[in-house]
Design a protein around this motif. Structure first.
Motif, PDB file in Angstrom:
ATOM      1  N   ILE A   1       0.847  -1.201   0.000  1.00 33.37           N
ATOM      2  CA  ILE A   1       0.000   0.000   0.000  1.00 33.37           C
ATOM      3  C   ILE A   1       0.887   1.257   0.000  1.00 33.37           C
ATOM      4  N   ILE A   2       1.926   1.244   0.825  1.00 31.44           N
ATOM      5  CA  ILE A   2       2.847   2.385   0.900  1.00 31.44           C
ATOM      6  C   ILE A   2       3.528   2.587  -0.454  1.00 31.44           C
ATOM      7  N   MET A   3       3.983   1.501  -1.064  1.00 26.43           N
ATOM      8  CA  MET A   3       4.657   1.621  -2.349  1.00 26.43           C
ATOM      9  C   MET A   3       3.707   2.144  -3.425  1.00 26.43           C
ATOM     10  N   GLY A   4       2.436   1.755  -3.361  1.00 22.09           N
ATOM     11  CA  GLY A   4       1.455   2.283  -4.305  1.00 22.09           C
ATOM     12  C   GLY A   4       1.333   3.795  -4.211  1.00 22.09           C
ATOM     13  N   LYS A   5       1.340   4.312  -2.981  1.00 20.75           N
ATOM     14  CA  LYS A   5       1.253   5.767  -2.768  1.00 20.75           C
ATOM     15  C   LYS A   5       2.529   6.448  -3.239  1.00 20.75           C
ATOM     16  N   LEU A   6       3.688   5.833  -2.975  1.00 18.17           N
ATOM     17  CA  LEU A   6       4.962   6.408  -3.442  1.00 18.17           C
ATOM     18  C   LEU A   6       4.982   6.488  -4.967  1.00 18.17           C
ATOM     19  N   GLN A   7       4.466   5.447  -5.625  1.00 18.75           N
ATOM     20  CA  GLN A   7       4.425   5.465  -7.082  1.00 18.75           C
ATOM     21  C   GLN A   7       3.416   6.516  -7.573  1.00 18.75           C
ATOM     22  N   GLN A   8       2.257   6.571  -6.949  1.00 24.58           N
ATOM     23  CA  GLN A   8       1.237   7.548  -7.312  1.00 24.58           C
ATOM     24  C   GLN A   8       1.771   8.973  -7.175  1.00 24.58           C
ATOM     25  N   ASP A   9       2.596   9.207  -6.161  1.00 21.71           N
ATOM     26  CA  ASP A   9       3.173  10.524  -5.921  1.00 21.71           C
ATOM     27  C   ASP A   9       4.409  10.781  -6.777  1.00 21.71           C
ATOM     28  N   GLY A  10       4.766   9.831  -7.643  1.00 26.68           N
ATOM     29  CA  GLY A  10       5.903  10.008  -8.546  1.00 26.68           C
ATOM     30  C   GLY A  10       7.259   9.893  -7.893  1.00 26.68           C
ATOM     31  N   LEU A  11       7.332   9.217  -6.745  1.00 22.45           N
ATOM     32  CA  LEU A  11       8.582   9.114  -6.006  1.00 22.45           C
ATOM     33  C   LEU A  11       9.389   7.845  -6.322  1.00 22.45           C
ATOM     34  N   ILE A  12       8.693   6.790  -6.777  1.00 22.48           N
ATOM     35  CA  ILE A  12       9.378   5.561  -7.190  1.00 22.48           C
ATOM     36  C   ILE A  12       8.855   5.149  -8.567  1.00 22.48           C
ATOM     37  N   ASN A  13       9.621   4.321  -9.253  1.00 25.37           N
ATOM     38  CA  ASN A  13       9.191   3.782 -10.547  1.00 25.37           C
ATOM     39  C   ASN A  13       8.124   2.735 -10.350  1.00 25.37           C
TER      40      ASN A  13
END
Length: 134
Positions: free
Chosen positions: A122-134
């Motif tokens: 869930i955290i990684m999904g938000k990081l990706q949504q926020d453009g912080l991870i690929n």
């Protein structure tokens, strides 16, 4: 009956559009580094202590920046227990390396979701949504 919630804190560490994830000894899934607070500890105190124990890093307390709070199924619990993790960014001294109960440190992006706990995904999904991870 209310389900139990495990209160945790986590550190979001980003390098090259990947996030640091850790795996404990005797576990298969990865999660955000951090841990549970001790009685009467603030978020900052608990996060600094846990990150020092798990990754041998000294966080700069004045650099802590709240990112978000996430709730998901607790890894390895079959009774509906959930984990609530308050995540922060922070500057630190040192190089992250596994210590104490941590068996492995890895750098993940959205292609690694299958290796993550439910809450870490869930955290990684938000990081990706926020453009912080690929």
């Amino acid at each position: 009956m209310d389900n139990k919630i495990i209160d945790k804190l986590g550190l979001i560490t980003l390098v090259d559009r990947k996030v640091a994830m850790v795996r404990s000894h005797n576990k298969t899934l990865f999660y955000i580094p951090g841990g549970k607070r001790e009685p009467n500890e603030s978020d900052e105190q608990a996060l600094c202590r846990e990150i020092e124990e798990e990754l041998t890093l000294t966080l700069h307390k004045d650099s802590l920046q709240f990112y978000d709070e996430f709730i998901g199924a607790a890894d390895g619990k079959q009774d509906g227990t959930q984990v609530r993790i308050r995540c922060y960014f922070a500057h630190y001294n040192g190089t992250p390396r596994p210590a104490a109960e941590i068996a492995e440190l890895a750098w993940f992006d959205s292609h690694d979701l299958a290796k993550c706990s439910a809450t870490a995904a869930i955290i990684m999904g938000k990081l990706q949504q926020d453009g912080l991870i690929n």
